[in-house]
Design an enzyme around this catalytic site. Structure first.
Site, mmCIF file in Angstrom:
data_model
loop_
_atom_site.group_PDB
_atom_site.id
_atom_site.type_symbol
_atom_site.label_atom_id
_atom_site.label_comp_id
_atom_site.label_asym_id
_atom_site.label_seq_id
_atom_site.Cartn_x
_atom_site.Cartn_y
_atom_site.Cartn_z
ATOM 1 N N HIS A 54 0.911 -1.369 0.175
ATOM 2 C CA HIS A 54 0.433 -0.269 -0.090
ATOM 3 C C HIS A 54 1.157 1.191 0.269
ATOM 4 C CE1 HIS A 54 -4.175 -1.928 2.093
ATOM 5 N NE2 HIS A 54 -3.632 -3.135 0.760
ATOM 6 N N GLU A 56 1.459 3.762 1.492
ATOM 7 C CA GLU A 56 1.103 3.849 3.477
ATOM 8 C C GLU A 56 2.548 3.140 3.663
ATOM 9 O OE1 GLU A 56 -3.137 4.450 3.382
ATOM 10 O OE2 GLU A 56 -1.694 3.606 2.671
ATOM 11 N N CYS A 85 -6.814 2.605 5.617
ATOM 12 C CA CYS A 85 -7.055 0.977 5.562
ATOM 13 C C CYS A 85 -7.065 0.797 7.469
ATOM 14 C CB CYS A 85 -7.060 -0.218 4.759
ATOM 15 S SG CYS A 85 -5.630 -0.903 4.662
ATOM 16 N N CYS A 88 -2.704 -0.146 7.463
ATOM 17 C CA CYS A 88 -1.855 0.509 6.908
ATOM 18 C C CYS A 88 -1.869 1.841 8.893
ATOM 19 C CB CYS A 88 -2.140 1.273 5.736
ATOM 20 S SG CYS A 88 -2.212 0.588 4.184
#
EC number: 3.5.4.38
Length: 200
Positions: A54, A56, A85, A88
């Protein structure tokens, strides 16, 4: 530093509740600005979700690789197309706890699966761990547009009108986030009790 195209910004930071045709995927983008407390030039960059990473997490790995001076404080501002999310959120909290010389602020254009309990818990976790999460308004959209977008090519749209529309749409999203921050508050006319295990 690589810059976003104006069209990418217009499409991906679009915070309308419903898209019009032709439909397109709303990607996860993260634009960050790292500002040293000593007044040095800020460092900027952006990431998008990769197949197994991701945005992040890419951001966390990038900051770790910089070898920052831990005796100096840094302000880090992130503009995201989607709020983090739940997974994360935990990673960001652990990262900030281990790097207390960083002050991280997160601004999101849209809320990711905001009706799902795991995502709500992730947002509350961040806010309770000195990682403020807010919804982007006009100042944040304007700053992101100014510093992360390539302005060399002619535009097919009015950027000021776009920023005003983003700000207008953000008001309902801000109210939604404020309700999420307080457990048990009614959202969209019903209790936020929907279980959701979905992850991207």
């Amino acid at each position: 530093m690589a810059l976003l195209t104006a069209e990418t910004f217009r499409l991906q930071f679009n915070n309308k509740r419903r898209l019009r045709r032709p439909y397109y995927p709303r990607k996860a983008l993260l634009c960050y600005q790292l500002t040293p407390q000593n007044g040095s030039t800020p460092t900027r960059g952006y990431f998008e979700n990769k197949k197994k990473c991701h945005a992040e997490i890419c951001f966390i790995n990038e900051i770790k690789s910089m070898g920052l001076d831990e005796t100096q404080c840094y302000q880090v501002t992130c503009y995201l197309t989607w709020s983090p999310c739940s997974s994360c959120a935990w990673e960001l909290v652990d990262f900030i706890k281990a790097h207390d010389h960083l002050n991280l602020g997160i601004f999101a254009s849209r809320l990711y699966y905001h009706w799902c309990k795991p995502q709500q818990k992730g947002l509350r976790l961040l806010c309770g761990s000195q990682v403020p999460v807010e919804v982007m308004g006009f100042p944040e959209f304007a700053d992101c547009w100014e510093n992360f977008v390539d302005h060399e090519k002619p535009l097919s749209f009015n950027p000021y009108k776009m920023l005003e529309e983003l700000d207008k749409n953000s008001r309902a999203i801000k109210r939604r986030l404020e309700r999420i921050k307080i457990p048990g508050v009614r959202a969209q006319g019903r209790y936020m009790d929907i279980l959701c295990d979905a992850e991207v």
